[in-house]
Every structure is written in C-alpha cells, then in structure tokens.
Design a protein around this motif. Sequence first.
Motif, PDB file in Angstrom:
ATOM      1  N   CYS A   1      -3.552  -3.336  -5.980  1.00  0.00           N
ATOM      2  CA  CYS A   1      -4.616  -2.621  -5.273  1.00  0.00           C
ATOM      3  C   CYS A   1      -4.364  -1.123  -5.422  1.00  0.00           C
ATOM      4  N   ILE A   2      -5.321  -0.324  -4.991  1.00  0.00           N
ATOM      5  CA  ILE A   2      -5.148   1.125  -5.020  1.00  0.00           C
ATOM      6  C   ILE A   2      -4.329   1.519  -3.796  1.00  0.00           C
ATOM      7  N   GLY A   3      -3.132   1.997  -4.022  1.00  0.00           N
ATOM      8  CA  GLY A   3      -2.242   2.338  -2.924  1.00  0.00           C
ATOM      9  C   GLY A   3      -1.950   3.821  -2.839  1.00  0.00           C
ATOM     10  N   TYR A   4      -0.860   4.152  -2.155  1.00  0.00           N
ATOM     11  CA  TYR A   4      -0.504   5.539  -1.876  1.00  0.00           C
ATOM     12  C   TYR A   4       0.991   5.745  -2.106  1.00  0.00           C
ATOM     13  N   ASN A   5       1.385   6.978  -2.255  1.00  0.00           N
ATOM     14  CA  ASN A   5       2.807   7.295  -2.266  1.00  0.00           C
ATOM     15  C   ASN A   5       3.171   7.797  -0.871  1.00  0.00           C
ATOM     16  N   TYR A   6       3.444   6.864   0.031  1.00  0.00           N
ATOM     17  CA  TYR A   6       3.749   7.180   1.423  1.00  0.00           C
ATOM     18  C   TYR A   6       5.199   6.810   1.757  1.00  0.00           C
ATOM     19  N   ARG A   7       6.077   6.892   0.770  1.00  0.00           N
ATOM     20  CA  ARG A   7       7.439   6.419   0.959  1.00  0.00           C
ATOM     21  C   ARG A   7       8.334   7.470   1.616  1.00  0.00           C
TER      22      ARG A   7
ATOM     23  N   LEU B   1       0.818  -1.214   0.000  1.00  0.00           N
ATOM     24  CA  LEU B   1       0.000   0.000   0.000  1.00  0.00           C
ATOM     25  C   LEU B   1       0.853   1.267   0.000  1.00  0.00           C
ATOM     26  N   ARG B   2       2.012   1.203   0.644  1.00  0.00           N
ATOM     27  CA  ARG B   2       2.907   2.362   0.719  1.00  0.00           C
ATOM     28  C   ARG B   2       3.401   2.793  -0.657  1.00  0.00           C
ATOM     29  N   ASP B   3       3.530   1.835  -1.570  1.00  0.00           N
ATOM     30  CA  ASP B   3       4.154   2.085  -2.875  1.00  0.00           C
ATOM     31  C   ASP B   3       3.152   1.912  -4.006  1.00  0.00           C
ATOM     32  N   HIS B   4       2.051   2.686  -3.935  1.00  0.00           N
ATOM     33  CA  HIS B   4       1.060   2.732  -5.023  1.00  0.00           C
ATOM     34  C   HIS B   4       0.313   1.416  -5.237  1.00  0.00           C
TER      35      HIS B   4
END
Length: 361
Positions: free
Chosen positions: A221-227, A206-209
């Motif tokens: 899956c639908i993730g995020y750019n939380y890196r 999830l952290r990497d899109h």
Amino acid sequence: MNIPISIPDLSGKEFDYLLDAFSSTWISSRGKYIDAFEREFAVFCECNSGIAVSNGTAALHLALVALGIGEGDEVVVPDMTFAATINAVLHARAIPVIVDIEKDSWCIDPREIEKAITPKTKAIIPVHLFGQPCDMAAIMNIANRYNLYVIEDCAQAHGARYNGKKVGSFGNIGCFSFFGNKVITTGEGGMCVTNDSHLDGRLRLLRDHGMSRTKKYWHECIGYNYRMTNLQAAIGLAQLERVESILKKRSKIESDYRDYFAGNQSIEFQRNDINLTEKITWLVCILVDLKKRDFIIEKLKGYGIDIRPFFYSLSSMPIYNQYKFSSRNSEEVSQRGINFPTNYMVTESILSDIGKLLSVN
C-alpha cells in the motif's frame, strides 16, 4: 534569572544507552532499542502492542489512516488542544468537527460529542488535556452505540488513569508524543499503542512505506516514512525505566505550587479531584482573571520566568473556524489559562518570586 517552562530529566542511563546504540552502528530505524522501547512502553500503557513513530502528530495521522478514515469522513475533536490533533485529521483528508470542552475537566464534553454526530461521523479523538483523563466511560459508550472508532490523544498524559485503567488502552489506538517537553522524551518521537493485532500489523506496514514485512521492497500500500531511530529509542528506554520517578517529581512540583498559593482566590488550579480520574502533572496549569492574564505572563517573562498561555481554542483561529460545532467553555478556558514552569529549578525561592510578582497589579 532564567526559569524555562520545562527541562527534560536525562539523569539516568540515557547517555549510556545512546552511546551503546551509536557504537552498534544501528543508528537508523532498526535495532534492539526500538524493539525494547516498543515492548516496554506497551506494558507501561497496559496494551498488547507499541509501534514507535517519528513524532506524536505522525502517530495520530497513522492511526487515522490505519483505521481507514479519509475523504468525506467526519472526526470529532475538542476545541481545546494543540493543533496537531486537528491537523492530523486534515492530513488524512477527513473533516474535523470541533466540539466544546467540559468546564471542570477542560477535556472534550461527551454531551457535545453526541450532539455533533452525523451519518458521516467515523471517529472521536478525545484529548487527555494537560494530563487530565477524559470521561472515557461516556465516550466509549457513545462510540459503541454509534459504531465509531476512538483514537486517544495521550500526548500530555503518560501514565494517567481513568477508573484504574491507563489512558491509551480504552480506544482502538492510543497516541503518545515524546517531544522534549513531555513526561518522557526522545527529543522528537511518538508511539501508537493498541490491543488489536490486525491494527498492529497495519500500523507497522504504513509506518514503513507500506512495504511488506516478509517480502523486502514489495509494497502492499502507499505508506509513510514515520519511523523512529534506534538512537531515539535508546533515550526513550532509559526515560521509561524512570517514568514513575519522573511522574512523582512532577507531581511534587505541582503540590508545591498548590501549597504555596493555597488561599489565593485569584488563582484556580486544574482540577485533581474529578471522579474516577487520576491525572498526572504535565505542566502546572492555572486559570486567572481574563483581564490580567496577558499582563501576568509578560511581567513574569520580564523576570526570566517562562510562563505560557494555554493553547488558543481551535475555533478561534480562522483556518479552523469553519469546522466549529460548539466552543463556549473552551474560549473562556483558553483566554484565562497559564502554564507555570514545571521542572527541578522551581524551588521555594522561585515560588516566592512568582508569588510576589503575581501579587503586584
């Protein structure tokens, strides 16, 4: 005179590691410092895995999403906390349920947690406020009986212990912040820690899109750019190498305040003698007379001493009031609380100045 509330201690290898990361050209979200910082921070927290993220709020949001918490689910949070705790719940489209704190510890009250549980409740977020561990025995007991997830908000409590065990290692996921005023810092940054290998994989995905770790540019899956960046991790690793020294220094500052103001009946320090807990010093915290609190703050600020009020209780703010379940103790603590400057600039002379200013009505 200019005494800030907090100053990061960057006196170790921070610049050396940062320059090394810069020179390597690995300045984004991959590199040896990311790997080392994640590994060593997990060890520090007595957990199996560490997942570095962009900030503490992202850590909380990522934890909620990784656990499948979403629309219609209820998450119990304390009334006394920074707004990031409740905002993460709302970002996950879940429903926060705000409950009161204990009068002694200022942490979430397990009795209020249990009262607030409904068939929709899915998780509890205990916040180890101002370095004080929550009653994790009672909270985990409740979570186990009601089959609830526990996400520990450890943003202000790096290294604190409950019954000999590090905070962050009790629940399903522990979440930390490395903002500039925290015990250790990466400027901005955060970390999720867990002992669950499945959650480790889910958090990283999830952290990497939501991109597959084995099939480049294939999104599962639908993730995020939380890196976190390798540059930030370089600073974090250098900080972590000295974390015990940093904690000792902060503890000494608090001891100096306590010694200087011993016998002053108008000041009530944060409890450091609660059974089974080993608090750490994030910021030195006191309670004063409600009617004098704001006057004291403005007076000391006028002399360049940056003392700050506690957070507003969440339920006192209109945007969150609809989620209130209980709030009696939190309202009082919020309105009486002050954070003193907690950094190397707090000398005996500064303590004397603060004491003189506090003594003048």
